[in-house]
Each structure stands twice: as structure tokens, then as C-alpha cells.
Motif scaffolding. Structure first.
Motif, PDB file in Angstrom:
ATOM      1  N   ASN A 120       0.807  -1.219   0.000  1.00 28.54           N
ATOM      2  CA  ASN A 120       0.000   0.000   0.000  1.00 28.54           C
ATOM      3  C   ASN A 120       0.839   1.268   0.000  1.00 28.54           C
ATOM      4  O   ASN A 120       0.360   2.331  -0.380  1.00 28.54           O
ATOM      5  CB  ASN A 120      -0.943   0.017   1.211  1.00 28.54           C
ATOM      6  N   SER A 121       2.109   1.155   0.434  1.00 24.36           N
ATOM      7  CA  SER A 121       2.980   2.328   0.418  1.00 24.36           C
ATOM      8  C   SER A 121       3.827   2.380  -0.847  1.00 24.36           C
ATOM      9  O   SER A 121       4.296   3.434  -1.246  1.00 24.36           O
ATOM     10  CB  SER A 121       3.937   2.299   1.624  1.00 24.36           C
ATOM     11  N   MET A 150      -4.442  -5.222  -7.342  1.00 24.12           N
ATOM     12  CA  MET A 150      -4.252  -4.715  -5.980  1.00 24.12           C
ATOM     13  C   MET A 150      -5.577  -4.394  -5.271  1.00 24.12           C
ATOM     14  O   MET A 150      -5.568  -3.826  -4.181  1.00 24.12           O
ATOM     15  CB  MET A 150      -3.398  -3.432  -6.017  1.00 24.12           C
ATOM     16  N   THR A 151      -6.680  -4.732  -5.899  1.00 21.63           N
ATOM     17  CA  THR A 151      -7.963  -4.406  -5.266  1.00 21.63           C
ATOM     18  C   THR A 151      -8.150  -5.226  -3.997  1.00 21.63           C
ATOM     19  O   THR A 151      -7.868  -6.429  -3.985  1.00 21.63           O
ATOM     20  CB  THR A 151      -9.124  -4.739  -6.218  1.00 21.63           C
ATOM     21  N   HIS A 152      -8.551  -4.593  -2.929  1.00 21.92           N
ATOM     22  CA  HIS A 152      -8.787  -5.319  -1.675  1.00 21.92           C
ATOM     23  C   HIS A 152      -9.749  -4.525  -0.799  1.00 21.92           C
ATOM     24  O   HIS A 152      -9.965  -3.324  -1.017  1.00 21.92           O
ATOM     25  CB  HIS A 152      -7.459  -5.550  -0.939  1.00 21.92           C
ATOM     26  N   GLU A 164      -8.586  -5.282   4.826  1.00 21.83           N
ATOM     27  CA  GLU A 164      -7.453  -6.147   4.461  1.00 21.83           C
ATOM     28  C   GLU A 164      -6.189  -5.344   4.163  1.00 21.83           C
ATOM     29  O   GLU A 164      -5.198  -5.889   3.701  1.00 21.83           O
ATOM     30  CB  GLU A 164      -7.816  -6.979   3.222  1.00 21.83           C
ATOM     31  N   ARG A 165      -6.211  -4.033   4.435  1.00 21.20           N
ATOM     32  CA  ARG A 165      -5.093  -3.204   3.990  1.00 21.20           C
ATOM     33  C   ARG A 165      -3.772  -3.582   4.673  1.00 21.20           C
ATOM     34  O   ARG A 165      -2.714  -3.441   4.094  1.00 21.20           O
ATOM     35  CB  ARG A 165      -5.389  -1.722   4.168  1.00 21.20           C
ATOM     36  N   PHE A 166      -3.847  -4.079   5.898  1.00 22.60           N
ATOM     37  CA  PHE A 166      -2.608  -4.423   6.592  1.00 22.60           C
ATOM     38  C   PHE A 166      -2.091  -5.811   6.188  1.00 22.60           C
ATOM     39  O   PHE A 166      -1.035  -6.229   6.639  1.00 22.60           O
ATOM     40  CB  PHE A 166      -2.794  -4.331   8.101  1.00 22.60           C
ATOM     41  N   ASP A 167      -2.855  -6.511   5.356  1.00 27.73           N
ATOM     42  CA  ASP A 167      -2.372  -7.802   4.827  1.00 27.73           C
ATOM     43  C   ASP A 167      -1.664  -7.621   3.494  1.00 27.73           C
ATOM     44  O   ASP A 167      -1.106  -8.576   2.965  1.00 27.73           O
ATOM     45  CB  ASP A 167      -3.554  -8.773   4.614  1.00 27.73           C
ATOM     46  N   GLN A 168      -1.718  -6.427   2.950  1.00 27.36           N
ATOM     47  CA  GLN A 168      -1.120  -6.179   1.628  1.00 27.36           C
ATOM     48  C   GLN A 168       0.386  -5.984   1.782  1.00 27.36           C
ATOM     49  O   GLN A 168       0.888  -4.865   1.738  1.00 27.36           O
ATOM     50  CB  GLN A 168      -1.758  -4.942   0.982  1.00 27.36           C
TER      51      GLN A 168
END
Ligand code: SF4
Ligand code: SF4
Length: 181
Positions: free
Chosen positions: A76-77, A101-103, A107-111
Motif C-alpha cells: 500500500n505504500s 491490488m484491489t482489496h 485487508e489493507r494491513f495484509d497487503q
């Protein structure tokens, strides 16, 4: 009216010119930079990837027992600049063509790309050293394999032993004369 019909028939026969995504895979250009992939078997924990990453997307965190490192890349970064892969000396980092990259928000911290990379051990004293993957040993360490697996201290001692001449034995003047006679 006739020219218009001609164009319409031509286009109908040619078929669609866009990808039918998401019902079929979309065309991805060869040099497209998608999410980065990390191969822990090739990583030497040099930290260059973290150093060059302007987005601060890469973290290297030593485990509590100090024997390994958690290598993490936050997708995400990441801005997909490819600098980390370009500068990685062992090609442990590569840019894939995966752009999916759709999520969901939760779930953002699993990316992220996570690797657990253990440190190596000095072949002499057992001290912690940066890992020496087999590919790197073959590439760089084949000339002095025994020295390649040592920590800096043991390496210095080994080199000092090699370059220091053996001490001359203490002899009396008498024997010196006898030797020179
Ligand atoms: S991924 Fe490459 S640049 Fe990053 S620490 Fe490992 S070897 Fe070094
Ligand atoms: S591709 Fe660029 S932004 Fe992404 S992790 Fe590598 S250096 Fe950082």
C-alpha cells in the motif's frame, strides 16, 4: 450513408479492440511494474532496498533473539518505482507484472510481502554474520570459500596469520658463525 455502413461492418468483423476484463485476463505490457516479489533464498540482508525506497515501504526488523530478520514490503505504500529491484545486488527483489491490488479496507494491513531471513554463522567462531546464499557463494566466494564464511574479526585474524612472517629462532653468535662458515 454508405461510407458509414462500410466502417460499421468493418469494425463488427474486426471484433472488440479492448480487453474483456474482468471476464478474461487483461493485456499486461512486458515491462509493466506490478507488485514486488522477494526471494529470501537470495537475500543477504544488506538493506540497500530499504535505503533506496523513497516511499519507506520496506522494513527490516531484527527478531528478539537476534538470529533472523523480518523483511517486510508494504504494497500500500509502494509506488512501483522499481528502484529496490534495480539496486538489489543479488536479484532477490524483482518486479512482477501482477497489478491486481484491489482489496477490502479491512485487508489493507495484509497487503505486504513478508520474508523471514535467518542470519548465517561464522565458520570459525559461530558469530552472527549476514546470510551467504548458495548463489552468492558460487558467484563471489568460490575463490576463498573458507574466508567467505567468516565474520570480519576471524577474517582479519586469518589474513594477519597469512601475511605475518614466522619469528626467526634465537641463535647464539657461535652457531651463527658456524652456519656462515
Ligand atoms: S532484498 Fe536485496 S537489497 Fe534488500 S536486503 Fe535483500 S539482498 Fe539487500
Ligand atoms: S518499488 Fe519503489 S516504492 Fe516500491 S518498495 Fe521498491 S523502492 Fe520502494
Amino acid at each position: 450513408m454508405l461510407p458509414f455502413l462500410k466502417i460499421m461492418v468493418k469494425n463488427l468483423l474486426a471484433g472488440p479492440s479492448t480487453d474483456p476484463f474482468p471476464f478474461a485476463p487483461a493485456h499486461t505490457p512486458k515491462r509493466f511494474r506490478g507488485r514486488a516479489c522477494h526471494d529470501k533464498e537470495k537475500c543477504i540482508l544488506c538493506g540497500i532496498c530499504r535505503h533506496v525506497c523513497a516511499a519507506g515501504a520496506i522494513q527490516l526488523r531484527v527478531t528478539e533473539d537476534g538470529m533472523a530478520v523480518h523483511w517486510v514490503l508494504w504494497h500500500n505504500s509502494c509506488v512501483f518505482c522499481g528502484l529496490c529491484a534495480h539496486h538489489c545486488p543479488t536479484k532477490a527483489l524483482t518486479m512482477s507484472d501482477d497489478w491486481h491490488m484491489t482489496h477490502r479496507g479491512e485487508e489493507r494491513f495484509d497487503q505486504r510481502e513478508v520474508s523471514f531471513v535467518p542470519y548465517g554463522q561464522c565458520s570459525q567462531c559461530g558469530a552472527r554474520i549476514h546470510p551467504r546464499p548458495e548463489s552468492v557463494v558460487q558467484q563471489l566466494g568460490s575463490r576463498y570459500p573458507e574466508r567467505f564464511m567468516m565474520c570480519p574479526v576471524c577474517k582479519r585474524q586469518e589474513l594477519a596469520r597469512r601475511v605475518t612472517p614466522a619469528k626467526p629462532s634465537i641463535t647464539t653468535g657461535e652457531s651463527d658463525e658456524r652456519d656462515s662458515a
